[in-house]
Design an enzyme around this catalytic site. Structure first.
Site, PDB file in Angstrom:
ATOM      1  N   HIS A   1       0.781  -1.257  -0.037  1.00  0.00           N
ATOM      2  CA  HIS A   1      -0.068   0.034   0.087  1.00  0.00           C
ATOM      3  C   HIS A   1       0.884   1.229   0.079  1.00  0.00           C
ATOM      4  CE1 HIS A   1      -3.303  -2.920   1.230  1.00  0.00           C
ATOM      5  NE2 HIS A   1      -2.245  -3.469   2.002  1.00  0.00           N
TER       6      HIS A   1
ATOM      7  N   SER B   1      14.973  21.977 -15.301  1.00  0.00           N
ATOM      8  CA  SER B   1      13.826  22.860 -15.321  1.00  0.00           C
ATOM      9  C   SER B   1      14.289  24.173 -16.015  1.00  0.00           C
ATOM     10  CB  SER B   1      13.089  22.859 -14.325  1.00  0.00           C
ATOM     11  OG  SER B   1      12.384  24.195 -14.240  1.00  0.00           O
TER      12      SER B   1
ATOM     13  N   LYS C   1      16.160  21.679 -10.128  1.00  0.00           N
ATOM     14  CA  LYS C   1      15.549  20.547 -10.443  1.00  0.00           C
ATOM     15  C   LYS C   1      16.528  19.438 -11.352  1.00  0.00           C
ATOM     16  CE  LYS C   1      11.245  20.065 -10.850  1.00  0.00           C
ATOM     17  NZ  LYS C   1      10.437  19.159  -9.763  1.00  0.00           N
TER      18      LYS C   1
ATOM     19  N   GLU D   1       9.548   8.895 -16.679  1.00  0.00           N
ATOM     20  CA  GLU D   1       8.087   9.229 -16.736  1.00  0.00           C
ATOM     21  C   GLU D   1       7.543   8.930 -18.119  1.00  0.00           C
ATOM     22  OE1 GLU D   1       7.669  13.202 -14.334  1.00  0.00           O
ATOM     23  OE2 GLU D   1       9.714  13.169 -15.425  1.00  0.00           O
TER      24      GLU D   1
END
Ligand code: ARG
Length: 497
Positions: A179, A300, A306, A313
């Site tokens: 979970h 970024s 970043k 992704e």
């Protein structure tokens, strides 16, 4: 190399074209007065997609021509001209010198028209006893079989990378989740080997899809077979199949080979997406377990701090597209009556895109796994948090005090509650006296079993996370994948010496 205008058809081009000897009408236009309109040509043409089948198309035609000659259906002079012409066309395409024409619809007519342009009358004999329906089924099946083998090889490279990474981190501890909540400590080696296992099954599915695509459609002609005395066994074997498909209607309309390939690919892609998701989580500042190399990070344009995991992704998202392509092809084949319908022309873009994406995905995952660094201390600290060794406490009470597990579960729960009251997040930090206030028979030795190291070391059951078990599995995978021993091994220390 394509020479194709991919812009949408314009009003100016929308009228029907006069029928003439050029374009597809030159090949099938005998019964028409006028050619198709621009939009008809635009919706019908597949050359922008199926030009990728050129190698397979030439191979299939060469096998067909050789068989026609061997059967006495065309002369050996014609066959020779066809073979030379097809080889020359192959060389033209490979060199980027071939002008693909949208007016010639697809790869089959493009190559056939060029053949006749090059060798004259003999070229017009190539299509004897065959149809584009069995031709495309054959070309596409050949292409898919090759793509399946290439995908399978690429997965092996990823497995090797995962095994190496697992070996370097066989006993590094991180929280195991259920979970997405801390459950029990596990080793990173164990975690990575879970993917090696999954990918092994993926690889088996890809190879199974290759094996079931072992029969050749060529010679089914349009749908009913042919009146020429063709030898389908010969063309099937020449093209690397085990034999011909036994039913001509099935041969021209079956796309289950592509469905099987996409299904296997979708499952494999979904597995990659799970690892990609873990990379996204692990490399986030909130987890802080891992750091992607510069090579596999992106910045970024506004936030200077970043390091984004874009590749991971994109692996996640591309898996969705492959699954969607698999669903799309199922839907195209669904309820399609026998035999061939033009719906089937839409199969190739889905399969090509899926294999292209898959190659990128596997390459990216292999690259990321090879270069990601892990933060041992951060992973260990996270593994201890959330009272991850509460099960070990209960197990210890069962073992040392012969307590029934349910009772032990209750006692361990009380220890967790007490630790929480004291503002602790790990049972490792709860003082012995606190344990003894709950269970007076509790000992220092029992307390020592509540570290995350002791926890993983105790999980010795087959398939468990204990480092000794993980190293056994690594040794098995090394053998299976033919991975060389690590370089640190001293010379002259090989097995048996
Ligand atoms: N371009 C077609 C396809 O990909 C080839 C078969 C055409 N057959 C036909 N009857 N029009 O499916």
């Amino acid at each position: 190399m394509t020479g194709i205008d991919t812009s949408p058809p314009t009003a100016g081009k929308s009228g029907p074209v006069p029928i003439g000897p050029s374009g597809a009408q030159g090949l099938w236009g005998g019964r028409f007065n006028r050619g198709p309109g621009a939009l008809m040509r635009a919706i019908n043409a597949s050359i922008a997609v199926d030009q990728r089948l050129w190698r397979e198309d030439i191979e299939g035609s060469k096998a067909h021509a050789a068989m026609l000659a061997a059967q006495g259906i065309i002369s050996s002079d014609d066959e020779k001209a066809i073979q030379e012409g097809l080889d020359a066309i192959g060389a033209e395409i490979a060199a980027g010198q071939f002008e693909f024409s949208e007016d010639l619809e697809d790869i089959h007519l493009n190559i056939e028209a060029r053949l006749t342009e090059r060798i004259g009358e003999a070229g017009k004999r190539l299509h004897t006893g065959r149809s584009r329906n069995d031709q495309v089924a054959t070309d596409f099946k050949l292409w898919t079989r090759r793509a399946l083998l290439a995908a399978s090889h690429s997965l092996e490279a990823l497995q090797i990378g995962l095994v190496r990474c697992a070996e370097a981190h066989a006993d590094w501890i991180l929280p195991g989740f259920t979970h997405l909540q801390t459950a029990q400590p596990v080793t990173l080696g164990h975690h990575l080997l879970a993917y090696v296992e999954m990918i092994a099954r993926d690889d088996r599915r890809l190879r199974a899809a290759w094996s079931s695509a072992d029969e050749c459609p060529l010679g089914a002609a349009a749908l009913a077979g042919t009146a020429y005395p063709i030898d389908r066994e010969a063309t099937a074997l020449a093209l690397g199949f085990d034999g011909p498909m036994a039913n001509s209607l099935d041969a021209v309309s079956a796309r289950d080979f592509a469905l099987e390939a996409l299904g296997a690919l979708a499952i494999a892609a979904v597995h990659l997406s799970r690892l990609a998701e873990e990379i996204v989580l692990w490399t986030s500042p909130q987890f802080g377990f891992a750091r992607l190399s510069d090579e596999w990070s992106t910045g970024s344009s506004i936030m200077p701090q970043k390091r984004n995991p874009d590749a991971a992704e994109l692996v996640r998202a591309k898996a969705a597209r492959i699954a969607a392509n698999s669903a799309a092809l199922l839907s195209i084949v669904r309820a399609l009556p026998l035999a061939y319908s033009k719906d089937l022309q839409e199969d190739k873009a889905l399969v090509f895109e899926a294999f292209d994406s898959f190659a990128l995905m596997v390459g990216a995952m292999t690259g990321m796994i090879a270069t990601t660094t892990f933060d041992r201390a951060a992973m260990r600290a996270a593994a201890a948090r959330g009272f991850s060794t509460a099960t070990d406490l209960a197990d210890g009470l069962v073992r040392a005090l012969a307590m029934p597990f349910r009772t032990a579960h209750h006692v361990a729960g009380a220890a967790v509650r007490r630790a929480e009251e004291l503002g602790l997040s790990s049972l490792e930090d709860l003082p012995l006296a606190e344990f003894q206030a709950i269970e007076p028979r509790f000992t220092a030795e029992a307390q020592a079993l509540l570290t995350v190291e002791a926890s993983v070391a105790a999980r010795l059951s087959f398939g468990g996370t204990a480092p000794v078990r993980v190293r056994e599995q690594i040794a098995r995978w090394r053998q299976e994948l033919g991975i060389e021993e690590p370089e640190t091994k001293e010379p002259g220390m090989e097995d048996g010496q």
